[in-house]
Design a protein around this motif. Structure first.
Motif, PDB file in Angstrom:
ATOM      1  N   PRO A  81      -4.666  -1.992  -2.976  1.00 23.41           N
ATOM      2  CA  PRO A  81      -3.469  -1.235  -3.352  1.00 23.41           C
ATOM      3  C   PRO A  81      -3.462  -0.969  -4.858  1.00 23.41           C
ATOM      4  N   GLY A 131       4.848  10.624  -2.257  1.00 28.56           N
ATOM      5  CA  GLY A 131       3.814   9.877  -2.974  1.00 28.56           C
ATOM      6  C   GLY A 131       2.477  10.605  -2.960  1.00 28.56           C
ATOM      7  N   THR A 132       2.176  11.243  -1.838  1.00 29.39           N
ATOM      8  CA  THR A 132       0.924  12.001  -1.738  1.00 29.39           C
ATOM      9  C   THR A 132       0.953  13.182  -2.700  1.00 29.39           C
ATOM     10  N   ALA A 170      -6.252   3.298   4.497  1.00 28.46           N
ATOM     11  CA  ALA A 170      -5.691   2.916   3.204  1.00 28.46           C
ATOM     12  C   ALA A 170      -5.500   1.412   3.114  1.00 28.46           C
ATOM     13  N   GLU A 198       4.119  13.311   2.294  1.00 28.07           N
ATOM     14  CA  GLU A 198       4.986  12.357   1.621  1.00 28.07           C
ATOM     15  C   GLU A 198       5.035  12.620   0.129  1.00 28.07           C
ATOM     16  N   GLY A 210      -0.595   0.237  -6.647  1.00 22.02           N
ATOM     17  CA  GLY A 210       0.726   0.311  -7.275  1.00 22.02           C
ATOM     18  C   GLY A 210       0.944  -0.787  -8.294  1.00 22.02           C
ATOM     19  N   HIS A 267       0.839  -1.196   0.000  1.00 20.55           N
ATOM     20  CA  HIS A 267       0.000   0.000   0.000  1.00 20.55           C
ATOM     21  C   HIS A 267       0.873   1.244   0.000  1.00 20.55           C
ATOM     22  N   GLY A 268       0.559   2.176  -0.882  1.00 24.33           N
ATOM     23  CA  GLY A 268       1.256   3.465  -0.856  1.00 24.33           C
ATOM     24  C   GLY A 268       2.758   3.305  -0.970  1.00 24.33           C
ATOM     25  N   GLN A 269       3.511   4.031  -0.133  1.00 23.37           N
ATOM     26  CA  GLN A 269       4.962   3.925  -0.066  1.00 23.37           C
ATOM     27  C   GLN A 269       5.615   4.222  -1.406  1.00 23.37           C
ATOM     28  N   ALA A 270       5.094   5.224  -2.118  1.00 21.75           N
ATOM     29  CA  ALA A 270       5.592   5.487  -3.465  1.00 21.75           C
ATOM     30  C   ALA A 270       7.098   5.699  -3.475  1.00 21.75           C
ATOM     31  N   ALA A 288       1.312   3.430   6.551  1.00 22.86           N
ATOM     32  CA  ALA A 288       0.146   3.763   5.729  1.00 22.86           C
ATOM     33  C   ALA A 288      -1.017   3.990   6.678  1.00 22.86           C
ATOM     34  N   ARG A 344       0.363  12.062  -6.197  1.00 25.71           N
ATOM     35  CA  ARG A 344      -1.038  11.742  -6.475  1.00 25.71           C
ATOM     36  C   ARG A 344      -1.861  13.019  -6.634  1.00 25.71           C
TER      37      ARG A 344
END
Lengths: 504, 286
Positions: A403, B239-240, A398, B237, A405, A196-199, A394, B243
């Motif tokens: 997820p 990533g946020t 979320a 973050e 990604g 989840h997330g953690q881009a 996260a 987006r």
């Protein structure tokens, strides 16, 4: 007349060929073993005697004086793997037959004459083949390992009787044709699609995989550092056959290979607990050192969770493998070198309580405690980690969503393409770029270089830190299939240099 | 319950007793957000400019920012130590302590010379801060923060307690918001504090003008409002941001670094915060 039969001892990933000589004469009766035999070789007398008798083979008469010499005499020998050679030499000597040319024997004997598994057959076979042995008798269960070596005829032995029957009476004993075992397919269990997330952390993972860079993830408990690390094997290309054989040698020494299926394309992922001893981590043990986790992780990933909790001495010992891709260990029995080219992935909390920097939960540590905690990680080890990224939890809401990604297979393709570019350009991954190569090969644009210099001078980077950022920028460019490093590549790379930012 | 020290128990370095004038304590988290640090510094500077003596504890974070702000405005500031006056703790603030003395301020302590930092002494020191001040202003205090002990002491000693509000998302706001809920005075700028001190109106800004903003101006830059999506108290973050702005992460990362090098943003945890233009160089980078 004395008879001499070849066998072998392991010296790390190298071998020491041993000649087993037998002489049966008259004199004070007995069975003498000379040539610095260690405990397990002295005990071979009992195993060999029983195995020969229980195989219905002739044993020298009571009044005979039998001497077994293990040459070279100055090297200490401690391996059950010499049993087969000793028994064969005794049987040949009694029959007055000559030892087969260019052949060697490896295997432990059970009391009923069966030939038992020994560790390190792959390593032994490789070493012997290089030294001119063309025919190797090995325990049947280990034949697939030995068969990985080209230009070597492997004979799978089940019993001593079978071997002597073949040597003395010419009974057929076909060479092992189980086929060169194919490489077991890599099955990745953890997929980035599940994250989840953690881009930013995902991207850092991709860059690390593409350039072979070491990676440190810092974040509170439950932020998914372990999950992210476990995804790494799935975004790396599978092991090549050569890499798989390299790795199998380590498994062979340890006796950890799957019988009959020695090769796997799966990148190793080793995650030792932080209480591991130094010997367990880098290798060790009495006599001759055995490989440790760093060698088990060869061509793969060494994941150290709770990096700050590891014994500082053990972390120091990682410096040689991190720099040279191998580890040399000296013990009483001699010095051995094992391969240890791994990607180090570290995970740590940001502070003793774990919540420093968390947007919701307050950190309870004093600033001094946070400093001390982070300093414990700094220094030589951190200096060798190219990529550092902060990971956050996260939000709970979320986690209940799907997820969004990319999955590992998509990322793996980009990683493979970027690796291909590096191998074509310089023959190795960017993590191993030397200073000269950086200048000569990496095509950095002037404005990109200026950005790098501005950053380094503002943060007082060492030359080493400067090169580290440069290498990461090269990998970012490779992921974009760009021959040149543009300013944006440098700037992105600097975003994964947490320690530099903190040094400002 | 600890009691404040008697004045004759205090040991001091520098100018002591201090020049006459109203005294305001500014205390708070040792690890404030850039917002909290900016507030403390700005508030201290504005108060010092009107002749108020700023009292604080020489700790890291809000305390140091308050002392710095007072010094920047050419003011006098008093640091109340939890160690002997001959010891400066934390050592990182040794330079700050020297500048306080050079500017005509003082370091004072209720503990004998040579007393090393001891956990139990700091709450007692917090009482001394309250005792030496007319008003105590709390800037960012998480639950259980030492600044709340100072506020408690101030109440017990019948001093005015005021607090600066923060983001409702930030754990560092919990203590201040609790104080506000319990009736502490709201501080948006130095005028609020001066009003509580009963200062004369002429030292204050023109009341027709909007209050001098403690909020930070958004620095210029950020072609499509990258900075507008960043807060100065809470990290966001990458990533946020990607987006929200519909941009690929690599681009966000490289632009954040460019802003970081320009001193407009800083890292905090896994994300970034906006930094005040100029001003708080300690939290800034580059």
């Amino acid at each position: 007349m004395a008879t001499s039969v070849r066998s072998v001892l392991l010296r790390g990933l190298d071998v020491l060929p041993v000649d087993v000589e037998v002489d049966i004469a008259t004199g004070q009766p007995g069975f003498f073993m000379v040539g610095l035999a260690g405990g397990s070789v002295r005990e071979a007398r009992e195993r060999v005697r029983s195995a020969v008798r229980n195989s219905a083979l002739p044993w020298p008469p009571q009044r005979a004086r039998m001497t077994v010499n293990l040459a070279p005499a100055e090297a200490r020998k401690d391996s059950g793997g010499l049993d087969l050679a000793i028994a064969v030499a005794i049987c040949l000597d009694q029959a007055g037959a000559a030892a087969p040319p260019e052949a060697a024997f490896l295997g432990e004997l059970s009391l009923d004459g069966a030939v038992r598994h020994v560790d390190g057959v792959l390593v032994a076979a490789r070493g012997l083949a290089r030294r001119g042995v063309r025919r190797l008798f090995v325990p049947a269960g280990d034949a697939a390992e030995a068969a990985l070596v080209a230009d070597l005829e492997v004979v799978a032995c089940r019993t001593l009787q079978e071997v002597t029957g073949h040597l003395l009476e010419g009974l057929p004993m076909p060479s092992f044709t189980g086929g060169v075992a194919d490489v077991a397919e890599a099955v990745a269990v953890d997929d980035l699609a599940e994250v989840h997330g953690q881009a930013a952390a995902r991207r850092a993972l991709e860059i690390a995989a593409a350039g072979g860079h070491h990676l440190l993830m810092t974040g509170p408990p439950g932020s998914g550092k372990t999950m992210l690390a476990r995804c790494l094997p799935g975004i790396l290309p599978p092991l090549t056959r050569d890499e798989a054989i390299d790795l199998a040698q380590v498994g062979s020494v340890l006796g950890e290979l799957e019988p009959g299926r020695p090769l796997s394309a799966r990148r190793p992922f080793r995650a030792p607990h932080h209480t591991i001893s130094m010997a367990g981590l880098v290798g060790g043990g009495s006599g001759l050192a055995r490989p440790g986790e760093v060698s088990r992780a060869h061509h793969g990933i060494l994941f150290l969770d709770e990096l700050a909790e590891f014994d500082p001495g053990s972390l120091q010992a990682l410096r040689q493998p991190l720099e040279e891709g191998r580890v040399s260990i000296t013990r009483s029995g001699g010095s051995v070198t094992y391969p240890a080219r791994f990607m180090l992935v570290g995970a740590t909390n940001p502070c003793p309580c774990g919540w420093e920097g968390d947007p919701v939960k307050a950190c309870r540590c004093t600033p001094a405690a946070v400093d001390a905690y982070q300093r414990a990680l700094s220094g030589p080890l951190l200096d060798r980690i190219d990529l550092q990224v902060r990971v956050s939890r996260a939000p709970l809401e979320a986690l209940s969503e799907e997820p969004t990604g990319e999955g590992s297979s998509v990322v793996r393709e980009r990683v493979a393409a970027a690796r291909g570019r590096q191998l074509q350009r310089q023959g190795h991954l960017n993590a191993a770029l030397t200073r000269a190569e950086l200048r000569r090969l990496t095509g950095i644009r002037p404005e990109a270089r200026r950005a790098l210099e501005r950053w380094s001078s503002a943060r007082g980077l060492t030359a080493r830190g400067f090169q580290r950022a440069w290498r990461v920028a090269r990998t970012v460019a490779d992921l974009q299939a760009s021959d040149e490093i543009f300013e944006a590549h440098v700037l992105e790379a600097l975003g994964y240099r947490v320690a530099d930012a903190a040094a400002a | 319950m600890p009691r404040p020290p008697e004045p004759e128990d205090l040991r001091a370095r520098g100018r002591w007793p201090p020049p006459p004038g109203r005294r305001v304590a500014i205390v708070g988290s040792r690890r404030p957000s850039p917002y909290g640090e900016a507030v403390a510094e700005r508030l201290a500077a504005d108060l010092a400019a009107t002749g108020v003596i700023v009292v604080s504890g020489l700790a890291l974070g809000v305390d140091a920012a308050a002392h710095e702000g007072a010094l920047a405005a050419g003011g006098c500031t008093i640091a109340v130590l939890g160690t002997g006056v001959d010891i400066v703790y934390p050592r990182a603030n040794a330079d700050l302590a020297a500048r306080i003395l050079a500017a005509g301020g003082a370091l004072v302590s209720q503990f004998p010379d040579g007393t090393p930092p001891q956990r139990a002494n700091f709450p007692r020191r917090n009482w001394a801060i309250a005792a030496l001040s007319d008003v105590v202003v709390v800037v960012e205090a998480a639950e259980g923060s030492g600044a709340l002990i100072t506020a408690e002491a101030a109440l017990a000693l019948d001093r005015e307690v005021m607090a600066v509000p923060g983001s409702v998302f930030s754990p560092l706001s919990v203590g201040c918001h609790q104080l506000l809920r319990d009736g502490a005075g709201l501080v948006q700028n130095a005028r609020d504090v001066l009003a509580a001190l009963g200062a004369q109106q002429e030292v204050l800004d023109d009341p027709l003008k909007p209050p001098a903003s403690l909020g930070l101006e958004a620095p210029a830059g950020g072609r499509d409002g990258l900075l507008q999506h960043l807060s100065d108290a809470l990290m966001t973050e990458p990533g946020t941001l990607a987006r929200k702005l519909g941009l690929p992460l690599p681009e966000i990362m490289s632009r954040l670094t460019a802003l970081e090098m320009a001193g407009a943003v800083g890292r905090r945890g896994a994300g970034y915060v906006r930094l005040a233009p100029g001003g708080i160089s300690r939290a800034g980078v580059g």
